[in-house]
Structure formats: structure tokens, C-alpha cells
Design an enzyme around this catalytic site. Structure first.
Site, short mmCIF file in Angstrom:
data_model
loop_
_atom_site.label_atom_id
_atom_site.label_comp_id
_atom_site.label_asym_id
_atom_site.label_seq_id
_atom_site.Cartn_x
_atom_site.Cartn_y
_atom_site.Cartn_z
N CYS A 7 -2.31 -14.63 -17.51
CA CYS A 7 -2.74 -15.98 -17.17
C CYS A 7 -3.86 -15.89 -16.14
CB CYS A 7 -1.58 -16.82 -16.66
SG CYS A 7 -1.25 -16.68 -14.91
N HIS B 2 -4.63 -17.96 -13.93
CA HIS B 2 -4.34 -18.59 -12.63
C HIS B 2 -3.70 -17.62 -11.65
CE1 HIS B 2 -4.14 -22.17 -15.50
NE2 HIS B 2 -5.30 -22.22 -14.88
ZN LIG Z 1 0.06 -18.40 -14.23
#
Ligand SMILES: [Zn+2]
Length: 212
Positions: free
Chosen positions: A101, A103
Site C-alpha cells: 500500500c 500509504h
Molecule cells: Zn495502508
């Protein structure tokens, strides 16, 4: 993080079949210095025995896990594009995916199911799995990964329809934050014939043996 973009090969030099097990020296050096620093900032001693080679291992692992940036999905699909007059649904089920991911740079992993209905051209089944890897081996969000796979197949094979379903577990949710251990995120992207309810439910039925 220091990444020397200029030392990367140009698009044209990138072979569809390149499997990155060789690493760019400058990129590796820069990453090693930064990971060493990160270990220190986290309260570790990067010189202790167990960690001495860790920054280098991380530098290589991260280059491997992001090698999709150097690969070209269109070239992979075109390398095995054959003229074929079939218009049956072709499904590649249970393709393992490992991505990260964007993020948290933590892994998410699961399965992808890809289908298309040819319109004069087919591609090798293994190429579909490779296209999944091309986009999975980047920093991603699951939603974008799903649509990128769909769009690459749509644009290269120009089929009658494409469907992609991904189900994945996200370590950033499991290890931290909400700590939902068993949650699986399902995303889908449909185009063409698969926008019709009938085709879509046929596809869903055919993959449902592996859906949760
Ligand atoms: Zn994440």
C-alpha cells in the site's frame, strides 16, 4: 529516500522479460544509506551483528518489490498476442498478488481473478498473471491496481469485455490502526460486455468457488 531516476534504463531499453535480480548500484547505495539512518532513528544500532546487512537486504528487496515501474504491461501482452476467432469468456482465476500500500508501504496480498472476452485476439494465460505482477510490484492502492490491470488488457487486446476482481488482506489494517485481522477487501473493475448484468453474473458464478 534518494532515488536517482536518471540511472534507470529508458523505457525502450526495458525488455518485457526483464526480471530484476540485478540492482542499480546508485539506487542501492542511496537506499542503504537511508535505511541505515532510518534504523538509527527507530532506536536501533545498525552496526550490531544481526543488522549489519539489513539495509542492503532492504534496498534489494524494495527494488524487487517495485520492479513493476521498469516493466511494460503492453509489451508483455503483445509478446504473446495471437489471432484467434473465439468469443468465449477466458478466465484466469486465483492469481496470487503481493503488493504494497502506498500509504504505509506495508504489504497487501490476496488473489486476483481476471477475465476477458476476445475480439479477434487472445494472449497467453501466463501473460495475464505477469500483467498482474507488473502493477502489483509498485506502491499501490487496491482500487487502482484493479483498474490498471483492466485497462492494460482493454487497450492491448481490444476485447469485447474485461473483468478484474481482487480480494486482498492489508497488513496496514491488520497490524496497526483498526487491527481488523480477518477483513478482506474486494475490488472490481468491469468494462464492455461485463457491464451487462448477465455476463457479469456468469463471471461471478465462475469465480465464486474461490470468493469468500
Ligand atoms: Zn495502508
Amino acid at each position: 529516500m534518494i532515488i536517482d531516476r536518471t540511472s534507470h534504463p529508458t523505457k525502450r531499453q526495458v525488455m518485457a522479460y526483464q526480471k530484476t535480480e540485478h540492482y542499480h548500484e546508485k539506487v542501492t547505495e542511496g537506499l542503504i544509506a537511508n535505511y541505515k539512518n532510518a534504523l538509527e532513528l527507530l532506536g536501533e544500532d545498525p552496526d550490531r551483528e544481526g543488522l549489519q546487512k539489513t539495509p542492503e537486504r532492504m534496498a534489494k528487496a524494495m527494488q524487487f518489490l517495485t520492479q513493476g515501474y521498469q516493466q511494460d504491461a503492453t509489451a508483455i501482452l503483445n509478446s504473446a498476442k495471437f489471432r484467434e476467432d473465439i468469443s468465449e469468456m477466458i478466465i484466469v482465476k486465483d492469481i496470487e498478488i503481493y503488493s504494497m500500500c502506498e500509504h504505509h508501504m506495508l504489504p497487501f496480498y490476496g488473489k486476483a481473478h481476471v477475465a476477458y472476452i476476445p475480439n479477434g485476439y487472445i494472449t497467453g494465460l501466463s501473460k495475464i498473471a505477469r500483467v498482474v505482477d507488473v502493477f502489483a510490484r509498485r506502491l499501490q492502492v487496491q482500487e487502482r491496481l484493479t483498474t490498471q490491470i483492466r485497462d492494460a488488457i482493454k487497450e492491448t487486446l481490444q476485447p469485447q469485455g474485461v473483468a478484474v476482481v481482487i480480494e486482498a488482506s492489508h497488513l496496514c489494517m491488520m497490524m496497526r490502526g483498526v487491527q481488523k485481522q480477518n477483513s478482506v477487501t474486494t475490488t472490481s473493475a468491469f468494462w464492455g460486455e461485463f457491464e451487462k448484468m448477465e455476463t457479469r453474473s456468469e463471471f461471478t458464478k465462475l469465480i465464486s468457488s474461490s470468493l469468500h
